[in-house]
Design a protein around this motif. Sequence first.
Motif, mmCIF file in Angstrom:
data_model
loop_
_atom_site.group_PDB
_atom_site.id
_atom_site.type_symbol
_atom_site.label_atom_id
_atom_site.label_comp_id
_atom_site.label_asym_id
_atom_site.label_seq_id
_atom_site.Cartn_x
_atom_site.Cartn_y
_atom_site.Cartn_z
ATOM 1 N N ASP A 1 18.346 -1.842 36.177
ATOM 2 C CA ASP A 1 19.278 -0.855 36.698
ATOM 3 C C ASP A 1 19.046 0.485 35.997
ATOM 4 N N HIS B 1 20.772 3.433 35.877
ATOM 5 C CA HIS B 1 21.867 4.040 35.120
ATOM 6 C C HIS B 1 22.122 3.298 33.816
ATOM 7 N N GLN B 2 22.111 1.987 33.867
ATOM 8 C CA GLN B 2 22.336 1.187 32.668
ATOM 9 C C GLN B 2 21.239 1.456 31.637
ATOM 10 N N ASP C 1 21.652 5.067 30.208
ATOM 11 C CA ASP C 1 22.830 5.111 29.326
ATOM 12 C C ASP C 1 22.525 4.452 27.987
ATOM 13 N N TRP C 2 21.863 3.280 28.022
ATOM 14 C CA TRP C 2 21.514 2.590 26.781
ATOM 15 C C TRP C 2 20.580 3.456 25.947
ATOM 16 N N ASP D 1 20.786 -9.935 28.345
ATOM 17 C CA ASP D 1 20.342 -9.522 29.680
ATOM 18 C C ASP D 1 18.853 -9.181 29.699
#
Length: 127
Positions: free
Chosen positions: A41, A43-44, A47-48, A88
């Motif tokens: 993903d 965005h994920q 962001d991370w 994940d």
Amino acid sequence: MYGDEGLLDGIGTWRKPDVTFDAHAEVDLGTIVPGHGPIGDGHQAIDWLIRYLERLRDDVRSLHAAGHSMLDTVRRCPSPFADGLEADLLAALDQYEGDTDDISKSYLTLCRDLHRLNVLATYLTLT
């Protein structure tokens, strides 16, 4: 770094990034294909990465301000990979063909090595 700390002695300058993201960057992503690691993903992942780089910057600044040498800062700077890979990410790596245990161990080694390089590069921006 790969067992040869002498490699650090020859580094004098670092190339500046071509693109810089900050907390206000607006990026329309669905899926990201990183240079290292599984597709995920967008965005994920971004962001991370921003959280990681901000924490790295703050940690390195603190160690530098406290008078720690470059190598000591590399050794002391907390790594998000100290306890292994996140669940994940491990699940995504399980989708690869081959010995998934070996793939996960190799990827963890890569992440830890890249973290040390990130600490080094950040430290050199402060000197």
